[in-house]
Write an enzyme that holds these catalytic residues in place. Structure first.
Site, short mmCIF file in Angstrom:
data_model
loop_
_atom_site.label_atom_id
_atom_site.label_comp_id
_atom_site.label_asym_id
_atom_site.label_seq_id
_atom_site.Cartn_x
_atom_site.Cartn_y
_atom_site.Cartn_z
N HIS A 1 60.30 -7.35 -7.02
CA HIS A 1 59.80 -6.19 -6.28
C HIS A 1 60.99 -5.37 -5.79
O HIS A 1 61.95 -5.90 -5.24
CB HIS A 1 58.95 -6.66 -5.10
CG HIS A 1 58.57 -5.58 -4.15
ND1 HIS A 1 58.07 -4.36 -4.56
CD2 HIS A 1 58.61 -5.52 -2.78
CE1 HIS A 1 57.82 -3.61 -3.51
NE2 HIS A 1 58.15 -4.29 -2.42
N CYS B 1 52.43 -4.70 -1.73
CA CYS B 1 53.50 -4.70 -2.73
C CYS B 1 53.39 -5.85 -3.72
O CYS B 1 53.99 -5.80 -4.80
CB CYS B 1 54.86 -4.75 -2.04
SG CYS B 1 55.17 -3.36 -0.93
N ASN C 1 60.78 2.25 -3.02
CA ASN C 1 59.74 1.23 -3.00
C ASN C 1 58.39 1.88 -3.30
O ASN C 1 57.85 2.60 -2.47
CB ASN C 1 59.72 0.54 -1.63
CG ASN C 1 58.70 -0.57 -1.52
OD1 ASN C 1 57.85 -0.74 -2.39
ND2 ASN C 1 58.77 -1.33 -0.45
#
Length: 362
Positions: free
Chosen positions: A251, A113, A281
């Site tokens: 994020h 990520c 996500n």
């Protein structure tokens, strides 16, 4: 000696059309829209009918058009991904092929990520060396490929998508000003797909399934700590305070992580751009997709100071301070799009859901 910078001159995104809602998930998981929204902030996520490189290519074409340059101007391509089409060759070369670029350095980068933040710093440093003029930095993921659709904790979180920026060499002090990246390797096992690669039994009968380790509470604590310390470092190194930040692009992992990060950093939550409710996500793609939408929606203005922060498997973490240039308008637009999808998200996932449930029932 000339000091070079790497200005963000183009931005683009690609979201597959098939939407998987919380209500869709409740048809095959013990969950509900209310349960997911209150714990994660997520309402929908996208499921791709194409490969990761296809998502990356569309995002790249949009970014190129908005930068006002052609694909042939690109001499560096970095694709941040942990869900590539193939192990060998990399998918950066596929993006290069799709864009018909004759010669460019092209490689993938896997920091999960945090990948886009790592890629942005890497691309910036290479441009600052004077060896490159224009770079494509892409975050692209097809995480739906990995998901155990019988495991609620992870099935509700992830989605597919891609985001991209063009970096262009300039002598103006814009673009990434400071960055801090790192990895908390002691916690690498709490967020992992451990049996994908040479550690798996290649000839096992059940080689179409991989465990997805996810220890939510521990991830939450380490995410806030990692991103928070990195953000504090880049601000201190730049001689700036939290009040100097105009926009935060975090994020998009969990709304609670974003809120806690802002609170602990003393940054007003209203400065954080949030789109997790729409896409979930998307790993390395969350930051560039959010950055693209922040520009499109007018949240980013000329000369703004932008704080990027991310955290991912590894456990990687990173933050970057970006000084936006004077242009927030696209020079041109691209009509690039994915091929049409004639299936719903549930139809795309039907076989995977059945196989995951069958394995769980054994």
């Amino acid at each position: 000696m000339t000091n070079y910078y790497a200005e963000i001159t183009g931005w683009g995104k690609c979201l597959p059309p098939a939407v998987l809602s919380n209500d869709d998930l409740s048809t095959f998981l013990d969950t509900s829209d209310e349960w997911i929204r209150t714990r994660t902030g997520i309402e929908n996520r996208r499921i791709s009918h194409v490969n990761t490189s296809d998502l990356a290519t569309v995002a790249a074409k949009q970014a190129l058009a908005r930068a006002g340059i052609t694909a042939q101007d690109i001499d560096l391509i970095i694709v941040a991904t942990c869900s590539p089409d193939s192990l060998i060759p990399n998918i950066a070369s596929m993006v290069q092929k799709n864009l018909e670029i004759e010669a460019a350095a092209a490689f993938d980068l896997n920091a999960a990520c945090t990948g886009f933040v790592y890629g942005l710093e890497t691309g910036t440093r290479l441009i600052q060396s004077g060896a490159y003029r224009h770079a494509l930095i892409i975050g692209a993921e097809r995480l739906s490929f990995y998901i155990d659709w019988a495991m609620r904790d992870t099935a509700v979180l992830f989605g597919d998508g891609a985001g991209a920026v063009v970096l262009s060499r300039t002598e103006e002090a814009v673009g990434l000003q400071n960055a801090k990246s790192g990895c908390d390797a002691q916690g690498r096992d709490i967020l992992s797909v451990p049996k994908f690669g040479t550690s798996m039994d290649r000839f096992a009968a059940d080689n179409g399934y991989w465990d997805f380790n996810f220890v939510g509470k521990e991830i939450f604590k380490r995410a806030v700590k990692g991103m928070g310390s990195a953000a504090a470092h880049v601000l201190a190194h730049a001689g700036m305070s939290k009040d100097d930040i105009n926009v935060v692009i975090p994020h998009q992992a969990n709304i609670r992580i974003i809120q806690t990060l802002c609170d602990l950093s003393g940054i007003d939550q209203s400065k954080a751009f949030v789109n997790i409710q729409k896409y979930g996500n998307t790993s390395a793609a969350t930051v560039p997709i959010a950055l693209c939408e922040a520009v499109e929606q007018g949240h980013i203005k000329a000369g703004d100071n932008i704080l990027l922060a991310a955290f991912g498997a590894g456990l990687t973490w990173g933050a970057g301070l970006v000084k936006w240039g004077q242009r927030v308008e696209a020079i041109s637009e691209s009509d690039a799009a994915l091929p049409e999808c004639d299936k719903s998200a549930l139809e795309l996932l039907k076989n995977a859901i059945e196989l995951c449930n069958a394995r769980r029932d054994k």
